[in-house]
Design a protein around this motif. Structure first.
Motif, PDB file in Angstrom:
ATOM      1  N   VAL A 252       0.836  -1.205   0.000  1.00  0.00           N
ATOM      2  CA  VAL A 252       0.000   0.000   0.000  1.00  0.00           C
ATOM      3  C   VAL A 252       0.874   1.259   0.000  1.00  0.00           C
ATOM      4  O   VAL A 252       0.626   2.204  -0.767  1.00  0.00           O
ATOM      5  CB  VAL A 252      -0.939  -0.006   1.232  1.00  0.00           C
ATOM      6  CG1 VAL A 252      -1.635   1.344   1.383  1.00  0.00           C
ATOM      7  CG2 VAL A 252      -1.970  -1.118   1.093  1.00  0.00           C
ATOM      8  N   LYS A 255       2.407   1.778  -3.373  1.00  0.00           N
ATOM      9  CA  LYS A 255       1.430   2.253  -4.353  1.00  0.00           C
ATOM     10  C   LYS A 255       1.106   3.726  -4.129  1.00  0.00           C
ATOM     11  O   LYS A 255       0.990   4.502  -5.085  1.00  0.00           O
ATOM     12  CB  LYS A 255       0.145   1.424  -4.277  1.00  0.00           C
ATOM     13  CG  LYS A 255       0.314  -0.034  -4.668  1.00  0.00           C
ATOM     14  CD  LYS A 255       0.783  -0.189  -6.107  1.00  0.00           C
ATOM     15  CE  LYS A 255       0.907  -1.672  -6.475  1.00  0.00           C
ATOM     16  NZ  LYS A 255       1.471  -1.847  -7.844  1.00  0.00           N
ATOM     17  N   ILE A 256       0.942   4.098  -2.860  1.00  0.00           N
ATOM     18  CA  ILE A 256       0.630   5.497  -2.550  1.00  0.00           C
ATOM     19  C   ILE A 256       1.760   6.409  -3.014  1.00  0.00           C
ATOM     20  O   ILE A 256       1.537   7.456  -3.633  1.00  0.00           O
ATOM     21  CB  ILE A 256       0.374   5.665  -1.038  1.00  0.00           C
ATOM     22  CG1 ILE A 256      -0.933   4.952  -0.650  1.00  0.00           C
ATOM     23  CG2 ILE A 256       0.312   7.146  -0.662  1.00  0.00           C
ATOM     24  CD1 ILE A 256      -1.196   4.927   0.838  1.00  0.00           C
TER      25      ILE A 256
END
Length: 588
Positions: A252, A255-256
């Protein structure tokens, strides 16, 4: 630096032998780095040059160049992995050898303080973990930081703003791994402890299987096993949960970070500050940068986990042997077999002495019985002759020489011992007898077996002396085990022979034959027999009666029977009392 991390550096010496292979791995990593970093730039050329100019030939050239670089990098990666494997196996061997040598150098009481599960895990769990870490740590550090610096330089050259922005976001990934590493370290400690408990339990269970079967304890032992297993699985579950959370959170965060960079990069493209090709190349480089930062974080987790195994191994290796050869110790030959205890004090625990200032001597070539009540210290006394424990005070001498002036190897090589527990290996009968003298001939093996009254039953077996007796020698009887153990003690023709309840599972007739055989064949050797059988004691010239920690008395067995009430109590069930002033021995 805490003890766990400090212990990591203790094992770096195992890398020195493989420095050439390490150098090769590092060199390959440095060659692979520019190959990997070249591909994003090729993507920029495709977009900004080949695609923009509609140059199909240039497009194919770049594609085939990229494929060649990919294949070359894959080959070099495979070669690097092979070399790392060689280093790992070499370190595993060296570390296992040194651990084995060190463990064998430790005093006997060391093995009474720990469970077998701990020793098993040191060898089967910690050694492989430390070997795997050491073999790859330095190349991985150099390669990761080389790629990190290279990527940052390239991205700075392509677009300084985006590089600074990415540099600001990247540490978020590492900080998470740093926090997770501390949790994983705690879980690993508990997981190793529970695994050791299970290994120790299983080892004990299989060695006590006769008892389990005899008492129908299968259900109870299954319950015990499942209780231990449940505790380990709980730790495994916690470890799995942390790993799952780690993978999800890292994904996550990555991806951020990527989305934020894409948004900012797209804004710069729309503003005409940089080209689309530059953005594509930068995005690939930044993806590599994020992967490198993630790898650094995971490497930190590996360090945290490996440091636990390093700490456990360092604790064992850091234990100093208590019984070692003096610098001036020599290989003294035992010519006579005379033994003297001079003012000897000893105890396993402080303030709990087994012997206090005890003094006595055994003349050369004596045939003596050592007697006393159970737990009075007879076996301990014999262990002190072998220097299996260090005295608290006093001296033990053999042929007038302090045993501390003898090398341990020469001392123990010249003393033969057979115990109540035979301690046989899962090997052939021949090899079990040869254990005390590996270079003995087959004739010597058979002669020792005949003296121990073992040759007849051995020759009756289908494979004779080549018969494999199984774990704990389950294929033969207890009496047969003891006879093989006696043969093992006899084959090296010792000047001092110790039989510590070594015939307790034999019938009296066989015991008598063995004693007569030994007395006849070892006339010039000192023989010490520990037995609760009066028949065996009577066959010795003298009896040494260990009455208490302060006193040991000697006389003929008959004299003790006639004059010492405590001595008579030891053999009360084997003596028929006539008038109070006399004692008559039972007929065997």
């Amino acid at each position: 630096m805490n003890a766990s991390n400090a212990s990591l550096f203790r094992f770096n010496k195992y890398l020195y032998r493989y420095w050439k292979l390490q150098a090769a791995v590092i060199t390959l990593g440095l060659i692979i780095t520019p190959l990997v970093l070249l591909n994003p730039y090729l993507a920029k050329l495709i977009i900004d040059t080949a695609y923009t100019n509609k140059d199909l030939w240039l497009f194919f050239i770049i594609i085939f160049m990229g494929a060649g670089i990919f294949i070359l990098a894959a080959f070099l990666n495979s070669l690097s992995s092979y070399l790392v494997c060689r280093i790992r196996l070499g370190i595993h061997f060296d570390l296992s050898r040194d651990l084995s040598n060190h463990i064998h150098s430790l005093a006997l009481d060391f093995f009474h303080k720990k469970s077998s599960g701990e020793y098993l895990y040191r060898v089967t769990g910690d050694v492989p973990a430390v070997s795997a870490f050491l073999s790859n740590a330095i190349p991985q550090i150099i390669t990761l930081f080389t790629r990190l610096i290279s990527i940052l330089i390239i991205v700075f050259c392509l677009n300084r703003r985006l590089a600074l922005f990415a540099l600001f976001l990247a540490p978020l990934n590492y900080l998470y791994h740093h926090l997770l590493g501390r949790w994983l370290k705690e879980i690993t400690h508990r997981l190793i402890d529970k695994t050791q408990d299970i290994l120790g339990y299983i080892s004990e269970l299989f060695s006590h299987m006769y008892l389990v079967k005899a008492f129908d304890g299968g259900d109870y032992e299954t319950k015990r096993f499942l209780e231990n297993l449940t505790k380990k699985i709980y730790c495994d579950k916690k470890n799995s949960e942390l790993t799952t959370i780690s993978n999800f959170t890292a994904s996550v965060i990555n991806k951020i970070i990527s989305i934020i960079i894409v948004l900012y990069g797209g804004y710069l493209v729309f503003k005409g500050i940089m080209t689309l090709g530059n953005l594509a190349a930068i995005m690939i480089y930044l993806a590599q940068l994020i992967a490198v930062v993630d790898s650094i974080g995971r490497f930190y987790e590996t360090v945290a986990i490996s440091s636990v195994s390093c700490q456990y191994l360092a604790e064992v290796i850091g234990i100093k042997p208590q019984i070692i050869n003096r610098p001036d110790a020599r290989n003294y030959p035992i010519l006579l077999g005379a033994i003297e205890f001079r003012n000897v004090s000893f105890g396993y625990q402080e303030n709990k002495p087994v012997f206090i200032n005890i003094t006595f001597s055994i003349k050369e070539a004596s045939k003596i019985a050592l007697v006393g009540s159970s737990g009075c210290g007879k076996t301990t006394l014999l262990a002190l002759i072998l220097r299996l424990y260090e005295l608290n005070d006093g001296t033990v001498l053999i042929d007038g020489v302090d045993i501390k002036d003898m090398t341990l190897q020469s001392l123990r090589a010249q003393i033969g011992i057979a115990l109540q527990e035979p301690f046989l290996w899962n090997d052939s009968i021949k090899n079990n007898i040869l254990y005390s003298k590996e270079d003995a001939s087959m004739l010597e093996v058979m002669q020792a077996a005949r003296l121990a009254e073992a040759d007849d039953f051995i020759m009756a077996l289908p494979k004779g002396y080549d018969t494999i007796i199984g774990e704990n020698a389950y294929k033969i009887s207890e009496g047969q085990k003891q006879r093989i153990a006696i043969a093992r003690a006899l084959i090296k023709r010792p000047k001092i022979l110790i039989l510590d309840e070594a015939m307790s599972s034999l019938d009296s007739e066989t015991e008598d034959k063995i004693i007569e055989n030994i007395k006849s064949a070892f006339r010039d050797s000192t023989i010490i027999v520990v037995s609760h059988r009066l028949s065996a004691v009577r066959k010795m010239e003298l009896a040494y009666f260990l009455k208490n920690p302060l006193e040991i008395q000697l006389a003929t067995p008959e004299e003790f029977i006639e004059k010492d009430s405590k001595y008579r109590e030891l053999f009360a069930s084997q003596i028929e009392k006539a008038p109070e002033s006399a004692a008559i021995f039972k007929t065997e």
